[in-house]
Design a protein around this motif. Sequence first.
Motif, PDB file in Angstrom:
ATOM      1  N   GLN A  30      56.127 -74.808  43.349  1.00  0.00           N
ATOM      2  CA  GLN A  30      54.805 -74.499  43.900  1.00  0.00           C
ATOM      3  C   GLN A  30      53.690 -75.013  42.996  1.00  0.00           C
ATOM      4  O   GLN A  30      52.696 -75.570  43.459  1.00  0.00           O
ATOM      5  N   PHE A  80      50.953 -77.992  43.806  1.00  0.00           N
ATOM      6  CA  PHE A  80      49.531 -77.709  43.643  1.00  0.00           C
ATOM      7  C   PHE A  80      48.886 -78.743  42.714  1.00  0.00           C
ATOM      8  O   PHE A  80      47.854 -79.337  43.022  1.00  0.00           O
ATOM      9  N   ALA A 126      54.195 -60.595  39.577  1.00  0.00           N
ATOM     10  CA  ALA A 126      52.921 -60.949  40.212  1.00  0.00           C
ATOM     11  C   ALA A 126      51.879 -61.270  39.155  1.00  0.00           C
ATOM     12  O   ALA A 126      51.187 -62.280  39.237  1.00  0.00           O
ATOM     13  N   ALA A 127      51.813 -60.421  38.124  1.00  0.00           N
ATOM     14  CA  ALA A 127      50.841 -60.642  37.053  1.00  0.00           C
ATOM     15  C   ALA A 127      51.150 -61.955  36.347  1.00  0.00           C
ATOM     16  O   ALA A 127      50.253 -62.738  36.035  1.00  0.00           O
ATOM     17  N   LYS A 149      52.694 -64.614  37.577  1.00  0.00           N
ATOM     18  CA  LYS A 149      52.359 -65.770  38.423  1.00  0.00           C
ATOM     19  C   LYS A 149      50.867 -66.012  38.474  1.00  0.00           C
ATOM     20  O   LYS A 149      50.411 -67.157  38.417  1.00  0.00           O
ATOM     21  N   THR A 150      50.105 -64.935  38.602  1.00  0.00           N
ATOM     22  CA  THR A 150      48.654 -65.078  38.608  1.00  0.00           C
ATOM     23  C   THR A 150      48.200 -65.755  37.316  1.00  0.00           C
ATOM     24  O   THR A 150      47.363 -66.640  37.329  1.00  0.00           O
ATOM     25  N   PHE A 208      49.207 -69.521  37.116  1.00  0.00           N
ATOM     26  CA  PHE A 208      48.365 -70.322  37.999  1.00  0.00           C
ATOM     27  C   PHE A 208      46.940 -70.437  37.456  1.00  0.00           C
ATOM     28  O   PHE A 208      46.298 -71.479  37.597  1.00  0.00           O
ATOM     29  N   LYS A 260      45.327 -73.979  36.678  1.00  0.00           N
ATOM     30  CA  LYS A 260      44.029 -74.355  37.232  1.00  0.00           C
ATOM     31  C   LYS A 260      43.112 -74.912  36.137  1.00  0.00           C
ATOM     32  O   LYS A 260      42.471 -75.944  36.321  1.00  0.00           O
ATOM     33  N   PHE A 262      40.438 -73.730  47.689  1.00  0.00           N
ATOM     34  CA  PHE A 262      41.537 -73.092  46.953  1.00  0.00           C
ATOM     35  C   PHE A 262      41.064 -72.630  45.580  1.00  0.00           C
ATOM     36  O   PHE A 262      41.228 -71.494  45.201  1.00  0.00           O
TER      37      PHE A 262
END
Lengths: 194, 66
Positions: free
Chosen positions: A18, A22, A55-56, A58-59, A62, A66, A151
């Motif tokens: 993923q 991206f 979840a934390a 992955k955030t 990312f 970015k 995005f």
Amino acid sequence: MQPIQGMTDREMDDLRRQMLRFAQQQLQNDGLAEDAVQEALLGALRNREAFAGKAAYKTWVFAILKNKIVDQLRQGRRFESIEGASGDVDEEGEVAAHVFDQQGHWLQDESPRRWGNPEETLKSTQFWKVFEICLDQLPGKQGRVFMMREFIELDTEEICETVGLSMTNLNVILYRARMRLRLCLEQRWFAAAQ
Amino acid sequence: MLNCHEATRLMSEARDRQLSVSERLHLRLHWGICTGCRRFRRQLEQISVLSRGYVKLNREDNDVSS
């Protein structure tokens, strides 16, 4: 890659894929995308104790990715401007010619339909496949700029500066991207679902 | 009077800049007579929602623990 936060190898592979997708869409360069993903994963690895769960985590990766991408885009600006000079504002992208008549009104069959409940759409795995297909159909610069705007949610000044575009050109490119994406989603998903 | 092509451009730009009073007035008049453009406006909003949803999904899918 070391497993993190109870993630299975499969989940790590998925995450990496993923991220790569991206990064590739943003950077348009496989080598740079690989580097950015690698650096983001390494950066996150150093701080992995800080995360309570997947979840934390992955955030966080990312968010790092970015930032790497924005750095890369800034460094690449000079080259980008040269590429931009070849005039790819006009790249294949004009959907408007196919949906409006000569007076600029919607052609009968092309008038937008009702899309229904977005909450339902968000839950459909099948929809996201279609969404990705439609994203991939955006010509290079349209896709990149659209993703930077919608995005990554950069502001328009920042996008112009990063990609070396005038505000007018940015408006045109975003318009074409939205027109194309809208049409694709309508044809491949929303019309089919009715 | 705006045609649909012009109206859709303004609707796209409205997501990236503040429209002038006159532009907003023209759009409102156009929406009054054009179902397609009213839907288009809603669809652009949905595209933004879906885009954010996509990013969120890419960050968080497979997650069952936290």
